[in-house]
Design a protein around this motif. Sequence first.
Motif, PDB file in Angstrom:
ATOM      1  N   LYS A   1       0.586 -15.638  10.598  1.00 56.57           N
ATOM      2  CA  LYS A   1       1.026 -16.609   9.681  1.00 56.57           C
ATOM      3  C   LYS A   1       1.725 -15.769   8.358  1.00 56.57           C
ATOM      4  CE  LYS A   1      -1.517 -20.359  11.388  1.00 56.57           C
ATOM      5  NZ  LYS A   1      -2.570 -21.439  11.116  1.00 56.57           N
ATOM      6  N   ARG A   2       0.885 -14.542   7.896  1.00 56.47           N
ATOM      7  CA  ARG A   2       1.114 -14.005   6.568  1.00 56.47           C
ATOM      8  C   ARG A   2       0.701 -12.523   6.641  1.00 56.47           C
ATOM      9  NH1 ARG A   2       0.714 -17.263   1.655  1.00 56.47           N
ATOM     10  NH2 ARG A   2       2.742 -17.879   2.127  1.00 56.47           N
ATOM     11  N   VAL A   3       1.668 -11.805   6.275  1.00 61.84           N
ATOM     12  CA  VAL A   3       1.270 -10.577   6.190  1.00 61.84           C
ATOM     13  C   VAL A   3       0.956 -10.047   4.500  1.00 61.84           C
ATOM     14  CG1 VAL A   3       2.181  -8.044   6.262  1.00 61.84           C
ATOM     15  CG2 VAL A   3       2.843  -9.798   7.976  1.00 61.84           C
ATOM     16  N   ILE A   4      -0.166  -9.464   4.325  1.00 58.84           N
ATOM     17  CA  ILE A   4      -0.533  -9.145   3.018  1.00 58.84           C
ATOM     18  C   ILE A   4      -0.461  -7.383   2.902  1.00 58.84           C
ATOM     19  CG2 ILE A   4      -2.183  -8.996   0.991  1.00 58.84           C
ATOM     20  CD1 ILE A   4      -0.948 -11.844   1.648  1.00 58.84           C
ATOM     21  N   LEU A   5       0.679  -7.109   2.062  1.00 58.60           N
ATOM     22  CA  LEU A   5       0.690  -5.840   2.077  1.00 58.60           C
ATOM     23  C   LEU A   5       0.258  -5.145   0.752  1.00 58.60           C
ATOM     24  CD1 LEU A   5       2.173  -2.849   2.918  1.00 58.60           C
ATOM     25  CD2 LEU A   5       4.180  -3.859   1.856  1.00 58.60           C
ATOM     26  N   THR A   6      -0.878  -4.149   1.173  1.00 58.25           N
ATOM     27  CA  THR A   6      -1.574  -3.668  -0.220  1.00 58.25           C
ATOM     28  C   THR A   6      -0.576  -2.319  -0.638  1.00 58.25           C
ATOM     29  OG1 THR A   6      -3.607  -4.235   0.828  1.00 58.25           O
ATOM     30  CG2 THR A   6      -3.426  -2.324  -1.044  1.00 58.25           C
ATOM     31  N   SER A   7       0.099  -2.459  -1.560  1.00 63.26           N
ATOM     32  CA  SER A   7       1.039  -1.230  -2.053  1.00 63.26           C
ATOM     33  C   SER A   7       0.239  -0.773  -3.250  1.00 63.26           C
ATOM     34  CB  SER A   7       2.203  -1.666  -2.290  1.00 63.26           C
ATOM     35  OG  SER A   7       3.092  -0.846  -2.947  1.00 63.26           O
ATOM     36  N   SER A   8       0.977  -0.614  -4.340  1.00 56.02           N
ATOM     37  CA  SER A   8       0.143   0.014  -5.542  1.00 56.02           C
ATOM     38  C   SER A   8       1.039  -0.350  -6.817  1.00 56.02           C
ATOM     39  CB  SER A   8       0.058   1.427  -5.447  1.00 56.02           C
ATOM     40  OG  SER A   8      -0.397   2.252  -6.762  1.00 56.02           O
ATOM     41  N   ALA A   9       0.357  -0.343  -8.023  1.00 54.60           N
ATOM     42  CA  ALA A   9       1.048  -0.431  -9.067  1.00 54.60           C
ATOM     43  C   ALA A   9       1.876   0.613  -9.497  1.00 54.60           C
ATOM     44  CB  ALA A   9      -0.027  -0.961 -10.434  1.00 54.60           C
ATOM     45  N   ALA A  10       1.549   1.937  -8.698  1.00 58.54           N
ATOM     46  CA  ALA A  10       2.392   2.944  -8.925  1.00 58.54           C
ATOM     47  C   ALA A  10       3.997   2.731  -8.632  1.00 58.54           C
ATOM     48  CB  ALA A  10       2.069   4.158  -8.071  1.00 58.54           C
ATOM     49  N   SER A  11       4.245   1.679  -7.832  1.00 60.75           N
ATOM     50  CA  SER A  11       5.517   1.421  -7.414  1.00 60.75           C
ATOM     51  C   SER A  11       6.158   0.632  -8.628  1.00 60.75           C
ATOM     52  CB  SER A  11       5.622   0.524  -6.203  1.00 60.75           C
ATOM     53  OG  SER A  11       5.142  -0.895  -6.498  1.00 60.75           O
ATOM     54  N   VAL A  12       5.449   0.315  -9.733  1.00 65.20           N
ATOM     55  CA  VAL A  12       5.725  -0.535 -10.706  1.00 65.20           C
ATOM     56  C   VAL A  12       5.903   0.250 -12.156  1.00 65.20           C
ATOM     57  CG1 VAL A  12       5.235  -2.532 -12.210  1.00 65.20           C
ATOM     58  CG2 VAL A  12       4.832  -2.762  -9.754  1.00 65.20           C
TER      59      VAL A  12
END
Length: 309
Positions: A82-93
């Motif tokens: 139903k939903r994908v939660i992708l753990t990325s990083s604030a490094a992308s921000v």
Amino acid sequence: MSTDDRKKTACVTGGNGYIASVLIKMLLEKGYAVKTTMTWRRTPTSKPETNSIASWQKEVIEPAVRGTLNVMRSCVKAGTVKRVILTSSAASVIRTQLQGDGHVLGEESWSDVSTSPPPSLVSGYTRGHASVQVQAYPVSKVLLEKAASGFAEEHGVSLVTVCPVITVGAAPAPSARTSVPNCLSLLSGDEAEFGVLRAMEMATGTVALVHVDDVCRGEVFLAEQEAAAGRYLCCGLNTTILELARFLSEKYPQYTVKTNLLSGDLLEKPRVHVSSGKLVKEGFDCKYKMLDGMYDDMIDYGKALGILP
């Protein structure tokens, strides 16, 4: 068994990882049935290779993007996600070129990926990913996020991306490769780990911290909120190395803060603040907003990991 009696099921990839181990424990405590996968980390190639831009692409970027898309494809194939939660990083921000002080960064910001890191900054890869973590890591996170977003839009997948800042706190995981040793380096005296922390402050204008429990609480919250969409920064506190050193010296006098590491240009106050405003607006708030709370379980965890005596 009626539908209402059935447990909700969550699949967590990389279950032997630092954040994932906390998330699995939290989901089980909330009554979820949890399936997980384990992450196998291969040994890096030899250091002459790791000094090349080609290896930077091969060792860091390509596996990150490919692995993310493989998971997304599996979700589509399963047909029940139903939903994908992708753990990325604030490094992308937060790896952006900003002039002056007082900047507040939100989800609309993207780190600059227009320039490749010089080979000299990639040479630390064979020692705990020190230089690559600071230089290539943000690029990998930007590219995997954008690849995942494009795939989700094309295939009708409900995707939410969580971008935690430097994550601290104890976890069931028997190892923590990056943020925990980085943030304990002022007590451990590990110059390589401190070098990563200092490089992050220099590159971003802040030492932004979040407790791992808050990251996982945020992910569960967003998984259960039907209206959740897009990127979410998760940050409990913006501080600096100097503020951290003063806190550790006062809070843990049994350890000697390695003041010899505190040379050169260090920030008195953060130049940049990473904001969790979008999460807060939608009803979530971090429990840990002070260094005192964030480090409560870090010392014992550091001892268990062999980082601290």
